[in-house]
Design an enzyme around this catalytic site. Structure first.
Site, PDB file in Angstrom:
ATOM      1  N   GLY A 179       0.838  -1.184   0.000  1.00  0.00           N
ATOM      2  CA  GLY A 179       0.000   0.000   0.000  1.00  0.00           C
ATOM      3  C   GLY A 179       0.878   1.240   0.000  1.00  0.00           C
ATOM      4  O   GLY A 179       2.052   1.181   0.382  1.00  0.00           O
ATOM      5  N   GLN A 192       3.244   9.824   1.145  1.00  0.00           N
ATOM      6  CA  GLN A 192       4.485   9.064   1.052  1.00  0.00           C
ATOM      7  C   GLN A 192       5.239   9.349  -0.243  1.00  0.00           C
ATOM      8  O   GLN A 192       6.382   8.922  -0.391  1.00  0.00           O
ATOM      9  CB  GLN A 192       4.214   7.564   1.191  1.00  0.00           C
ATOM     10  CG  GLN A 192       3.752   7.150   2.586  1.00  0.00           C
ATOM     11  CD  GLN A 192       3.570   5.663   2.698  1.00  0.00           C
ATOM     12  OE1 GLN A 192       2.530   5.131   2.317  1.00  0.00           O
ATOM     13  NE2 GLN A 192       4.600   4.980   3.192  1.00  0.00           N
ATOM     14  N   CYS A 223       6.682  -0.339   6.926  1.00  0.00           N
ATOM     15  CA  CYS A 223       6.242   0.910   6.316  1.00  0.00           C
ATOM     16  C   CYS A 223       7.309   1.362   5.335  1.00  0.00           C
ATOM     17  O   CYS A 223       8.499   1.400   5.679  1.00  0.00           O
ATOM     18  CB  CYS A 223       6.014   1.979   7.392  1.00  0.00           C
ATOM     19  SG  CYS A 223       5.498   3.581   6.708  1.00  0.00           S
ATOM     20  N   LEU A 224       6.901   1.708   4.128  1.00  0.00           N
ATOM     21  CA  LEU A 224       7.861   2.135   3.117  1.00  0.00           C
ATOM     22  C   LEU A 224       8.561   3.425   3.525  1.00  0.00           C
ATOM     23  O   LEU A 224       9.646   3.724   3.016  1.00  0.00           O
ATOM     24  CB  LEU A 224       7.162   2.316   1.764  1.00  0.00           C
ATOM     25  CG  LEU A 224       6.505   1.064   1.187  1.00  0.00           C
ATOM     26  CD1 LEU A 224       5.899   1.361  -0.179  1.00  0.00           C
ATOM     27  CD2 LEU A 224       7.485  -0.096   1.093  1.00  0.00           C
ATOM     28  N   HIS A 254      -3.501   0.965   8.124  1.00  0.00           N
ATOM     29  CA  HIS A 254      -2.174   1.594   8.024  1.00  0.00           C
ATOM     30  C   HIS A 254      -2.215   2.781   7.065  1.00  0.00           C
ATOM     31  O   HIS A 254      -1.726   3.873   7.388  1.00  0.00           O
ATOM     32  CB  HIS A 254      -1.177   0.531   7.549  1.00  0.00           C
ATOM     33  CG  HIS A 254       0.218   1.015   7.370  1.00  0.00           C
ATOM     34  ND1 HIS A 254       1.260   0.621   8.192  1.00  0.00           N
ATOM     35  CD2 HIS A 254       0.784   1.856   6.446  1.00  0.00           C
ATOM     36  CE1 HIS A 254       2.387   1.204   7.791  1.00  0.00           C
ATOM     37  NE2 HIS A 254       2.126   1.939   6.728  1.00  0.00           N
ATOM     38  N   GLU A 255      -2.814   2.591   5.884  1.00  0.00           N
ATOM     39  CA  GLU A 255      -2.848   3.670   4.890  1.00  0.00           C
ATOM     40  C   GLU A 255      -3.816   4.774   5.309  1.00  0.00           C
ATOM     41  O   GLU A 255      -3.541   5.960   5.054  1.00  0.00           O
ATOM     42  CB  GLU A 255      -3.225   3.112   3.516  1.00  0.00           C
ATOM     43  CG  GLU A 255      -2.290   2.045   2.978  1.00  0.00           C
ATOM     44  CD  GLU A 255      -0.817   2.464   2.971  1.00  0.00           C
ATOM     45  OE1 GLU A 255      -0.533   3.668   2.846  1.00  0.00           O
ATOM     46  OE2 GLU A 255       0.046   1.576   3.097  1.00  0.00           O
ATOM     47  N   HIS A 285      -1.932   7.001   7.543  1.00  0.00           N
ATOM     48  CA  HIS A 285      -1.075   7.933   6.802  1.00  0.00           C
ATOM     49  C   HIS A 285      -1.848   9.184   6.406  1.00  0.00           C
ATOM     50  O   HIS A 285      -1.347  10.312   6.534  1.00  0.00           O
ATOM     51  CB  HIS A 285      -0.521   7.276   5.540  1.00  0.00           C
ATOM     52  CG  HIS A 285       0.749   6.519   5.744  1.00  0.00           C
ATOM     53  ND1 HIS A 285       1.897   7.102   6.256  1.00  0.00           N
ATOM     54  CD2 HIS A 285       1.076   5.224   5.492  1.00  0.00           C
ATOM     55  CE1 HIS A 285       2.864   6.199   6.318  1.00  0.00           C
ATOM     56  NE2 HIS A 285       2.392   5.049   5.862  1.00  0.00           N
TER      57      HIS A 285
END
Length: 208
Positions: A69, A74, A120-121, A162-163, A166
Site C-alpha cells: 500500500g 508518502q 512501512c515504506l 495503516h494507509e 497515513h
C-alpha cells in the site's frame, strides 16, 4: 470465492501489476521525520487527469518499493489518497485506490486486536509489531468521485488501517512505545541502504 477483488468487486482475472502502473512514473518515497508525513492530509476536491496521474505514479512507486500500500503523502503530496495491492489471510488479492478515505470505528465487542508484524515504506527496513483490529471498513471515493466502500480482514485490514493512518498524518511508529519506536528506528538505520539499493535495482530493471 474469487481470487482477486478490484475496487472491492470480484474479477475473473487480473494482471500481475495494476494497469495504471504502466502510465506512471516513479516518485521518491518520503521518510519518517518529513513534515508531510506528520500532519493530516487535505481532502481531494478536484477529480480529473491530475488525480488519475498521481494514482498511476503511486501504483508504480509502490511496486518498485515492493509495498502492499502507499499513501499520497508518502510521495510528498498532501492529499487524502492511497493505493493498495494486498492479499488477505485467505490469499485473496485486493487491488485498488481510495480517495478521501475514512476508517469506520469498530465496536469493541465485534473486533479482535491482532498484534502482528508491520512494515512501512517510509521507515525503510523496519518491522514492528503493531496492534490492529482483524477487520477494517473504509469509506471514500474513487478517482471519478463515485462513492466507494472497501472492507478487509486479516492482513488486508491491517493495510487499510495503516494507509488510512497515513492520510491522518500518523505513522505506525506513533502506535509504539518510546522504547519500541527507538528500536524500529535503529533497525531502519541499519537496513535503509540495503532497502534503497533494492528499490534502485528495481527501477533499473524497469528501464532496461
Amino acid at each position: 470465492m474469487p481470487s482477486v477483488f478490484v475496487q472491492g468487486r470480484p474479477v475473473d482475472s487480473y494482471p500481475r501489476l495494476a494497469p495504471e502502473a504502466r502510465q506512471g512514473k516513479v516518485r521518491r518515497i518520503t521518510e519518517a521525520g518529513e513534515e508531510v508525513l506528520h500532519k493530516p492530509c487535505r481532502d481531494v476536491t478536484e477529480f480529473g487527469p491530475d488525480l488519475a496521474a498521481l494514482i498511476a505514479d503511486m501504483f508504480l512507486t509502490m511496486y518498485i518499493a515492493d509495498g502492499a500500500g502507499l499513501a499520497a503523502n508518502q510521495v510528498g503530496v498532501d492529499m487524502r489518497v492511497f493505493v493498495y495491492d494486498c492479499p488477505d489471510d485467505d490469499g485473496v488479492r485486493h487491488v485498488g485506490h481510495i480517495v478521501n478515505p475514512v476508517l469506520d470505528p469498530l465496536d469493541a465487542s465485534s473486533r479482535r486486536l491482532l498484534d502482528e508484524a508491520e512494515g512501512c515504506l517510509s521507515v525503510p527496513g523496519a518491522t514492528m509489531d503493531v496492534p490492529r483490529p482483524d477487520r477494517a471498513l473504509v469509506r471514500g471515493l474513487d478517482r471519478d468521485g463515485e462513492p466507494l466502500v472497501i472492507e478487509g480482514t486479516g492482513y488486508f485490514a491491517r493495510c487499510l488501517a495503516h494507509e488510512a493512518d497515513h492520510c491522518d498524518g500518523q505513522l505506525c511508529l506513533d502506535r509504539l512505545s518510546a522504547r519500541e519506536r527507538k528500536a524500529a528506528l535503529r533497525q531502519s538505520a541499519d537496513r535503509r541502504d540495503e532497502v534503497l539499493a533494492r528499490r534502485a535495482a528495481n527501477i533499473a530493471a524497469l528501464n532496461a
